[in-house]
Scaffold this motif. Structure first.
Motif, short mmCIF file in Angstrom:
data_model
loop_
_atom_site.label_atom_id
_atom_site.label_comp_id
_atom_site.label_asym_id
_atom_site.label_seq_id
_atom_site.Cartn_x
_atom_site.Cartn_y
_atom_site.Cartn_z
N GLY A 154 0.82 -1.20 0.00
CA GLY A 154 0.00 0.00 0.00
C GLY A 154 0.86 1.25 0.00
N PHE A 155 0.20 2.40 0.08
CA PHE A 155 0.92 3.67 0.08
C PHE A 155 1.52 4.00 1.44
CE2 PHE A 155 -2.13 4.45 -3.49
CZ PHE A 155 -1.18 4.57 -4.49
N SER A 156 0.97 3.37 2.50
CA SER A 156 1.42 3.74 3.84
C SER A 156 1.13 2.59 4.80
CB SER A 156 0.71 5.02 4.29
OG SER A 156 1.16 5.42 5.55
N HIS A 157 1.32 2.86 6.09
CA HIS A 157 0.99 1.93 7.15
C HIS A 157 0.01 2.62 8.11
CE1 HIS A 157 4.19 -0.78 5.86
NE2 HIS A 157 5.00 0.26 5.81
N VAL A 158 -0.59 1.85 8.98
CA VAL A 158 -1.50 2.42 9.96
C VAL A 158 -0.71 3.31 10.91
CG1 VAL A 158 -3.17 1.94 11.78
CG2 VAL A 158 -3.00 0.39 9.82
N HIS A 159 -1.16 4.55 11.04
CA HIS A 159 -0.52 5.50 11.94
C HIS A 159 -1.43 5.81 13.13
CE1 HIS A 159 1.63 6.48 8.09
NE2 HIS A 159 2.66 6.44 8.93
N ARG A 160 -0.84 6.31 14.19
CA ARG A 160 -1.64 6.74 15.33
C ARG A 160 -2.65 7.80 14.86
NH1 ARG A 160 3.46 7.49 17.43
NH2 ARG A 160 4.27 5.68 18.58
N ASN A 161 -3.87 7.67 15.36
CA ASN A 161 -4.98 8.60 15.12
C ASN A 161 -5.59 8.49 13.74
OD1 ASN A 161 -4.88 9.89 17.79
ND2 ASN A 161 -2.90 10.68 17.10
N ASP A 162 -5.17 7.52 12.92
CA ASP A 162 -5.91 7.21 11.69
C ASP A 162 -7.29 6.67 12.05
OD1 ASP A 162 -3.75 7.90 10.15
OD2 ASP A 162 -3.30 5.88 9.44
N VAL A 163 -8.28 7.00 11.21
CA VAL A 163 -9.61 6.40 11.36
C VAL A 163 -9.64 5.17 10.45
CG1 VAL A 163 -12.09 6.72 11.09
CG2 VAL A 163 -10.67 8.62 11.90
N VAL A 164 -9.80 4.00 11.06
CA VAL A 164 -9.56 2.73 10.38
C VAL A 164 -10.83 1.87 10.38
CG1 VAL A 164 -8.14 0.63 10.38
CG2 VAL A 164 -7.16 2.80 11.12
N VAL A 165 -11.08 1.21 9.25
CA VAL A 165 -12.13 0.19 9.16
C VAL A 165 -11.46 -1.17 9.27
CG1 VAL A 165 -13.86 -0.89 7.66
CG2 VAL A 165 -13.71 1.60 7.81
N PHE A 166 -12.05 -2.05 10.09
CA PHE A 166 -11.45 -3.37 10.31
C PHE A 166 -12.55 -4.38 10.61
CE2 PHE A 166 -11.59 -0.92 14.19
CZ PHE A 166 -12.12 -1.77 15.13
N ASN A 167 -12.21 -5.65 10.47
CA ASN A 167 -13.14 -6.73 10.81
C ASN A 167 -13.13 -6.93 12.32
OD1 ASN A 167 -11.74 -8.05 7.95
ND2 ASN A 167 -13.93 -7.66 8.05
N PHE A 168 -14.31 -7.07 12.89
CA PHE A 168 -14.47 -7.19 14.34
C PHE A 168 -13.69 -8.40 14.86
CE2 PHE A 168 -17.59 -8.45 17.88
CZ PHE A 168 -16.87 -7.74 18.83
N PRO A 169 -12.70 -8.19 15.75
CA PRO A 169 -11.86 -9.31 16.19
C PRO A 169 -12.62 -10.44 16.89
CG PRO A 169 -10.81 -7.23 16.72
CD PRO A 169 -12.19 -6.91 16.25
N GLU A 170 -13.68 -10.09 17.64
CA GLU A 170 -14.45 -11.13 18.34
C GLU A 170 -15.61 -11.65 17.47
OE1 GLU A 170 -15.70 -9.93 22.23
OE2 GLU A 170 -13.79 -10.49 23.13
N GLY A 171 -15.59 -11.31 16.18
CA GLY A 171 -16.67 -11.72 15.29
C GLY A 171 -16.50 -13.08 14.67
N ASP A 172 -15.51 -13.86 15.15
CA ASP A 172 -15.30 -15.19 14.57
C ASP A 172 -16.44 -16.14 14.94
OD1 ASP A 172 -14.51 -15.04 17.23
OD2 ASP A 172 -13.05 -16.66 17.05
N THR A 173 -17.06 -15.92 16.10
CA THR A 173 -18.18 -16.74 16.54
C THR A 173 -19.37 -15.82 16.79
OG1 THR A 173 -16.58 -18.19 17.62
CG2 THR A 173 -18.89 -18.53 18.17
N VAL A 174 -20.55 -16.22 16.29
CA VAL A 174 -21.72 -15.33 16.32
C VAL A 174 -22.95 -16.11 16.77
CG1 VAL A 174 -23.22 -13.85 14.94
CG2 VAL A 174 -20.77 -13.93 14.46
N ALA A 175 -23.73 -15.50 17.70
CA ALA A 175 -25.06 -16.02 18.03
C ALA A 175 -26.03 -15.36 17.07
CB ALA A 175 -25.42 -15.68 19.48
N VAL A 176 -26.68 -16.16 16.22
CA VAL A 176 -27.45 -15.64 15.09
C VAL A 176 -28.55 -14.67 15.54
CG1 VAL A 176 -29.06 -16.30 13.26
CG2 VAL A 176 -26.94 -17.57 13.59
N ASN A 177 -29.19 -14.94 16.68
CA ASN A 177 -30.28 -14.07 17.14
C ASN A 177 -29.77 -12.80 17.82
OD1 ASN A 177 -32.00 -15.95 16.14
ND2 ASN A 177 -32.84 -16.62 18.10
N MET A 178 -28.49 -12.72 18.10
CA MET A 178 -27.92 -11.54 18.75
C MET A 178 -26.61 -11.16 18.07
SD MET A 178 -28.61 -12.10 22.82
CE MET A 178 -30.29 -12.20 23.48
#
Length: 446
Positions: A154-178
């Protein structure tokens, strides 16, 4: 000039050059065999690659249906290519980043800022994240083929105070109704047995690969190798206060003389209706420093005091979920060190809660504790060397954000891209056309 542009060899040369550069960017060099296909499409024409078209139609024209199919196929491929490698549209569904990002903001996220990551599950229905429309459980992807993590340059790396979109780390396991709640938080609250067995309340428990987990947007507060501490809601990184952020918010108790605050005045302060809580002469609002000073000038306002959870009140839901050894809460937290690729840490039973999920889940090792000894991949271990970089993400709406304080580190393979600019913003508290926030159009995210 026209003859050159229409020459088949010229077309082949241009397409072959672009394709070759793309393959070099990917780093998957066996894809260079695709040049054979490109050569056949433009030069030899032995294979009829556009099988949905007639090879030699009468008068050289295709039917309207074929033309529409051709246009749709091109649009889907082009849009998917752009979304995967360059830029993707997202929306802000919650208030966790206010007042930097507002509910109803539509923004573009740059994939090239940090380098696009190739999908873990390449076989999927186009333009759908993880679940087919109008369903709760039908997957929009196939996990028959799952690729390892690979990020392009890429053009750069993640820097402090960047606004970042990421995949939810605890989203590997999901309760479908919640699905909006962390499965691990549900287990801590209700116990694993109930979460798995109470199908009526929680639904089925399903697994999602990294690229199919929910997308979150937060501010990167600390990068690999940093040390972070929060004292009375003030974030310190490497011993220094975090830089001033104009949109940063905290919850405040606003006490009046008993007369109500004019709702139109709250509208002018851009305090959404969902954030207005009143109990007699007191209100609770999330406020920026600017709005605090404005409210203090209201004639019926007696005091404006920031809410703060004292250090003496540990929260068991705060990472690393060990209030005995780490009696922390949202306003008083740490210190914590952010793991860095290639760095080693001395492992003890006391600090293991910080790194357990990294070792076992993110970096896929076998972890066990036997007779007060730590085993990694069935071997005694008193240290661990990290295979990836990790980040600490927090929302700008500090008292109304589920972030790293609740679920810990964000692995580098979960990072999607950098928030670039807002292209549309709609106020849910207003009706059309007053709901259009014209002043936020094409506003750069900072």
């Amino acid at each position: 000039m026209r003859n050159i542009l229409t020459n088949k060899w010229f077309k082949f040369a241009v397409v072959a050059l672009v394709y070759t550069l793309w393959v070099i960017w990917l780093g998957i060099y066996w894809w260079l065999f695709g040049l054979i296909v490109i050569f056949d499409i433009y030069i030899t024409k032995k294979v009829h690659w556009a099988f949905w078209k007639k090879k030699n139609p009468p008068d050289g024209k295709q039917t309207k249906v074929v033309e529409w199919v051709d246009a749709i196929i091109f649009a889907v491929i082009a849009a998917s290519f752009i979304r995967m490698f360059f830029i993707e549209a997202y929306t802000i569904p919650t208030s966790s980043m206010e007042k930097t990002m507002l509910v109803g903001d539509y923004l573009f996220v740059s994939k090239t800022a940090y380098g696009p990551k190739l999908p873990n599950t390449p076989i999927s229905f186009p333009f759908v994240h993880h679940t087919m429309p109008l369903t709760k459980t039908v997957k929009s992807y196939s996990d028959a083929i799952q690729l390892k993590y690979h990020r392009l340059n890429g053009f750069s790396h993640v820097h402090r105070n960047d606004v970042v979109v990421f995949n939810f780390p605890e989203g590997d396991t999901v309760a479908v109704n919640m699905q909006a709640q962390s499965y691990y938080q549900l287990v801590r609250m209700y116990g694993r047995e109930r979460v798995w067995n109470d199908k009526r309340t929680f639904g089925d428990i399903i697994y999602r690969p990294v690229d199919r987990r929910e997308n979150y947007i937060k501010r990167c507060v600390a990068i690999p190798g940093d040390s972070l501490k929060i004292v009375n809601a003030q974030v310190f990184v490497n011993g220094k206060p975090q830089i001033s952020i104009p949109g940063l918010q905290f919850d405040y108790i606003v006490t009046t003389d008993g007369t109500p605050i004019n709702p139109e005045a709250l509208d002018r302060l851009h305090i959404s209706k969902a954030d207005r809580h009143r109990n007699g002469a007191q209100y609770m609002f999330p406020l920026t420093n600017e709005n605090v000073e404005k409210l203090k000038k209201f004639s019926n306002v007696i005091s404006v005091e920031r809410m703060n959870m004292p250090a003496s009140r540990p929260d068991p839901n705060i990472f690393p979920f060990d209030p005995k050894d780490y009696p922390w809460n949202v306003d008083n937290f740490g210190p914590v060190w952010i793991p860095k690729k290639g760095a080693s840490v001395h492992l003890t039973l006391k600090n293991l809660p910080f790194y357990r999920r990294i070792i076992r889940v993110y970096e896929k090792n076998k972890l066990a504790v036997k007779d007060s000894a730590i085993y990694v991949n069935d071997k005694p271990a008193d240290s661990y060397t990290f295979k990836m970089n990790y980040y600490w993400m927090m929302g700008d709406n500090r008292h109304n954000s589920a972030d790293s304080r609740y679920w810990g580190f964000v692995p580098e393979d979960h990072v999607v891209g950098k928030a670039s600019f807002i292209w549309l913003s709609l106020d849910k508290d207003q009706s059309f056309p007053a709901n259009i926030r014209w002043d936020r159009f094409f506003k750069k995210v900072k």
